[in-house]
Design a protein around this motif. Structure first.
Motif, short mmCIF file in Angstrom:
data_model
loop_
_atom_site.label_atom_id
_atom_site.label_comp_id
_atom_site.label_asym_id
_atom_site.label_seq_id
_atom_site.Cartn_x
_atom_site.Cartn_y
_atom_site.Cartn_z
N SER A 667 0.81 -1.22 0.00
CA SER A 667 0.00 0.00 0.00
C SER A 667 0.84 1.26 0.00
O SER A 667 0.34 2.33 -0.32
CB SER A 667 -0.92 0.00 1.22
OG SER A 667 -0.15 0.07 2.41
N ARG A 777 -5.65 0.46 -1.67
CA ARG A 777 -4.28 0.70 -2.15
C ARG A 777 -3.58 -0.64 -2.46
O ARG A 777 -2.87 -0.76 -3.45
CB ARG A 777 -3.49 1.45 -1.08
CG ARG A 777 -3.95 2.89 -0.87
CD ARG A 777 -3.30 3.46 0.39
NE ARG A 777 -3.68 4.83 0.63
CZ ARG A 777 -2.95 5.91 0.32
NH1 ARG A 777 -1.78 5.74 -0.25
NH2 ARG A 777 -3.38 7.12 0.59
N GLN A 781 -2.45 -1.79 -6.15
CA GLN A 781 -1.05 -2.14 -6.41
C GLN A 781 -0.93 -3.53 -7.02
O GLN A 781 -0.15 -3.74 -7.95
CB GLN A 781 -0.26 -2.07 -5.09
CG GLN A 781 1.19 -2.50 -5.20
CD GLN A 781 2.06 -1.48 -5.92
OE1 GLN A 781 1.54 -0.51 -6.49
NE2 GLN A 781 3.36 -1.71 -5.94
#
Length: 844
Positions: A667, A777, A781
């Motif tokens: 993250s 996040r 990713q």
């Protein structure tokens, strides 16, 4: 949702008023086993059932009072049972290599031994007197005189016959010879040879007739001598029987209720009558030895001794025997040997009984660890229990290593209840590896290490302390001392709702507190004395912990207690030193990159990780696959490591810590270094309980204390471990003052919120996470990494195909290339026509 724990939940205190006494002196000593109801019930069953094979294995860990509790319990039961008989070994006059065992009522063994000893002493006095009397001399002389007269008459008659034939009888060392006589003069050998042949033949003829008569006469002599010996022997036997008969009969009358004793006494009497000479020659001069050997004069009489191997004259009830060194001889007895003139000799008087003999018809307590450590002991014990008899023999003889002739004492019947004491692991090993174990030890009594913290058990704990104080003459504890001791017991149990049954450690604290109370000249042991005893005990063993904290403080070992960092978390582990365990913080870091390897455990790759730790790391991959990549493959290569760890890692209590490091690295959100983390995790993201939670919290607390409190430091633990908290008062005070904090979490989402200060985020109906959250996040990713890996893999494959095609074309000639291009053009035209035809049909 952040769940910070209040100070009240960190330590369960004990109110001194619960004891309902000012001091332990007011209490009655403990009279029973406490906190072991299951074990007590099993013991009662095992001791009550008398069938074969229902022996008991007491399973429990050292310090729980297993031995003391079991022994006291057995002694209480055994006191109401009958006293078992005595056993002794006596000489077997028909075969001295197989001594006989004799059973006598309890306490009669020594009395019988003394009676026989006194009997032999009396006989050794009576017999010489009887044979030195005038009456015996007259009877012996009369017997011999009559027989000698008959012998003389035979000899005279033979002499007359020989003289009539011209011979005389001459006695020589080799027998009687016939010597011819001429003119009243015996002939020599030379004179006999010089005689005429007729004369010699006549002499020889007469000699042969006389020799025949001489042989008959000699046979008469031998018969007479035998008759003399028999008459003298009969006379001696009659005289001896008359001298000792009353002595033996009195003893037989005393033991007439015991057939084995009366039979033995008759054998003794017969043997004495058969060996009168060894009693009568008592005063005769013996051949002198070059050195004094006082025991030799007693050797002929040792066979009449009684060897008592079990004497229950001082036993009250059934015997309870604890064998601390269960070697083969100590258990089954042995036959001792002594050196005489360079040789080892033995006899039945050197037979020594073992623990089984002493515990026969009672109870035998043995420690399993010691039993298994001694060769042949365990197998011999099983054989004795199975065969229900005690055989005294050398273990080498049983294995066939020694073939020399030795004693084989008569086996003694065995009826005993064997109680083995050991740990649960050895019980499982014996259960698995020894097929006979379950047949011989059918009852398991398991001692627990904890018991419920009820008001009744707290009172029993106080009674236990009273017992120690009275038994060891220690100062009694007041209410505050008892309260601190109960809290210490809870700490040993690692549970707010439990008390420890490791009474040995609790008793040691009482003894140490008594020492400090004595130093301060206090009449009672107070709470401050108990607290000091606990602190001093820890201080004596915490050198390693202080060295590690010093290295952290000097930044030799890198541990941050403030700031924030990405992919880095403070993990907690427990280091055990045998008698002391403490929490040790470790830096856990994670690095990520593109790849298909998943989560890589560097500790495992370096062969420094144990199997449980490896399992915990593999679970992380399961969690990531479950949580995020529903529409994409997991395209991740994450490497985890315990920094500056050189001693190996085991256990899964840091698996949640490692997962937080991975989530932070994915993250890009930093982790608060002021917090330390512990807890295992499952594939569903639930944080699970771990062990040593108190030591871990206190370990990080000490580090923060050394580096300086900031007011933000603390530890995050699984919610299921809150009930195990029994922290030091210093930690609780710091939490009350706001210098230190404790958080409990149930899931990884709750934990990551505490560590980052960012909301974890729930999955929405469209499968995505809330924007800006930690999970959003991470998911973003992982998507980006999956796409990058896909693109990079596609570009790589296209470039590789172009390379291969170019290499193939370069290998063709120009004419082959033109032919190939023409075929390709024709194929393309055909494909175009087919596509136009399909579109045309589709439009209609």
């Amino acid at each position: 949702m952040v769940n910070e724990l209040p100070p009240e939940s960190l330590r369960k205190t004990c109110d001194p008023n619960v004891m309902r006494c000012k001091t332990t002196q007011e209490l009655a000593p403990l009279q029973k086993i406490i906190g072991q109801e299951r074990a007590v019930r099993a013991l009662k069953f095992g001791l009550g059932i008398r069938d074969q094979g229902f022996n008991i294995y007491v399973a429990g860990y050292p310090g729980t009072g297993r031995k003391t509790a079991v022994k006291n319990f057995l002694e209480e039961i055994a006191s109401g049972e009958p006293v078992p008989p005595d056993w002794c070994y006596v000489n077997n006059f028909s075969n001295q290599y197989q001594p006989n065992a004799i059973q006598l009522p309890a306490g009669k063994g020594r009395a019988f031994q003394d009676d026989v000893k006194n009997l032999i002493e009396a006989i050794r006095t009576a017999l010489p007197k009887a044979f030195e009397s005038d009456d015996y001399a007259a009877r012996r002389e009369a017997t011999v005189r009559g027989l000698e007269k008959q012998r003389k008459e035979v000899i005279d008659k033979l002499n007359v016959k020989a003289q009539q034939e011209g011979f005389i009888i001459q006695s020589t060392p080799i027998g009687m010879l016939l010597i011819p006589v001429v003119n009243g003069k015996p002939l020599k050998e030379e004179e006999l040879l010089s005689l005429p042949q007729k004369t010699k033949d006549l002499i020889q003829e007469k000699r042969e007739r006389l020799e025949s008569e001489l042989r008959n006469t000699m046979r008469q002599f031998l018969d007479m001598e035998r008759k003399i010996r028999e008459e003298i022997k009969k006379l001696n036997r009659d005289v001896a029987l008359y001298a000792i008969g009353n002595l033996v009969e009195d003893l037989i009358e005393k033991y007439k209720a015991l057939p084995e004793i009366t039979a033995y006494l008759k054998d003794v009497q017969n043997d004495i009558l058969d060996n009168i000479a060894q009693f009568v020659k008592r005063g005769e001069t013996r051949e002198q030895m070059p050195f004094p050997v006082p025991w030799m004069k007693e050797v002929p009489f040792k066979k009449y001794e009684v060897n008592v191997i079990v004497d229950n004259s001082n036993v009250k009830g059934a015997p309870v025997v604890t064998e601390f060194n269960p070697t083969y001889p100590n258990l089954f007895g042995t036959t001792e040997k002594e050196a005489q003139f360079g040789a080892l000799v033995t006899d039945f008087t050197m037979i020594r009984g073992g623990s089984l003999h002493k515990a026969n018809s009672g109870y035998l307590i043995i420690t399993v660890e010691e039993l298994l450590r001694n060769p042949f002991a365990y197998e011999g014990l099983k054989r004795a229990i199975r065969d229900e008899k005690i055989v005294i023999e050398e273990p080498q003889e049983r294995l066939g290593f020694i073939s020399t002739k030795g004693l084989k004492p008569q086996p003694i019947p065995l009826k005993v209840k064997v109680i083995l004491i050991g740990n649960p692991y050895l019980y499982q090993q014996l259960l698995t590896l020894d097929l006979e174990f379950t047949e011989l030890f059918k009852v398991k009594a398991e001692f627990d290490t904890t018991m419920a913290r009820t008001e009744e058990n707290v009172k029993h704990y106080a009674a236990f302390v009273c017992t120690i104080c009275q038994k060891e003459n220690l100062k009694h504890l007041d209410g505050s001392g008892l309260a601190k001791l109960v809290e210490y017991s809870q700490r040993l149990a690692q549970d707010q709702q439990k008390l420890s049954t490791r009474f040995a450690e609790v008793a040691d604290i009482v003894r140490e507190a008594n020492f400090y109370a004595t130093q301060e000249k206090s009449k009672l042991v107070t709470g401050s004395h108990v607290k000091k005893a606990i602190e001093e005990k820890i201080c004596r063993s915490k050198l390693i912990q202080e060295k590690i904290q010093e290295m952290i403080q000097r930044e030799i070992l890198l541990i941050d207690t403030d700031a924030e960092k990405v992919g880095q978390v403070n993990g907690l582990s427990v280091m055990g030193l045998g008698d002391f365990a403490f929490g040790n913080p470790s830096r856990v870091t994670a690095s990520i990159g593109l790849g298909r390897e998943g989560v890589i455990d560097i500790e495992r790759e370096a062969k420094m990780g144990g199997p449980i730790h490896t399992k915990g790391v593999l679970i992380l991959s399961g969690y990531l696959n479950e949580k995020y990549p529903r529409d994409k493959p997991l395209s991740l290569s994450a490497r985890l490591v315990f920094e500056q760890n050189y001693g190996g890692v085991e256990g899964d209590s840091a698996s949640s810590t490692e997962l937080y490091a991975i989530l932070s690295a994915l993250s890009g959100l930093p982790i608060k270094q002021s917090l330390a983390v512990t807890g295992s995790v499952n594939q569903k993201g639930e944080v699970q309980a771990i062990g040593g939670v108190n030591e871990k919290i206190e370990g990080f607390f000490e580090v923060c204390k050394a580096k300086g409190f900031t007011g933000q430091q603390g530890v995050m633990i699984p919610a299921s471990n809150v009930q195990n908290l029994m922290l030091k008062e210093e930690v609780v005070d710091a939490v009350k003052a706001g210098r230190f904090h404790l958080y409990s979490v149930k899931t990884i989402d709750e934990g990551i919120e505490v560590l980052t200060g960012i909301k974890a985020g729930e999955r929405q109906k469209d499968g995505t996470f809330e924007d800006g959250t930690v999970n959003y996040r991470v998911d973003k990713q992982l998507k980006g990494m999956a796409e990058k890996l896909r693109v990079s893999r596609y570009a790589y494959r296209r470039k590789e195909e172009e390379r291969k095609l170019t290499a193939t074309l370069n290998s063709f000639t120009i004419s082959e290339r033109l032919t190939l291009f023409q075929k390709a053009a024709t194929t393309v035209c055909q494909l175009q026509k087919a596509c136009r035809f399909l579109r045309h049909r589709q439009s209609h």
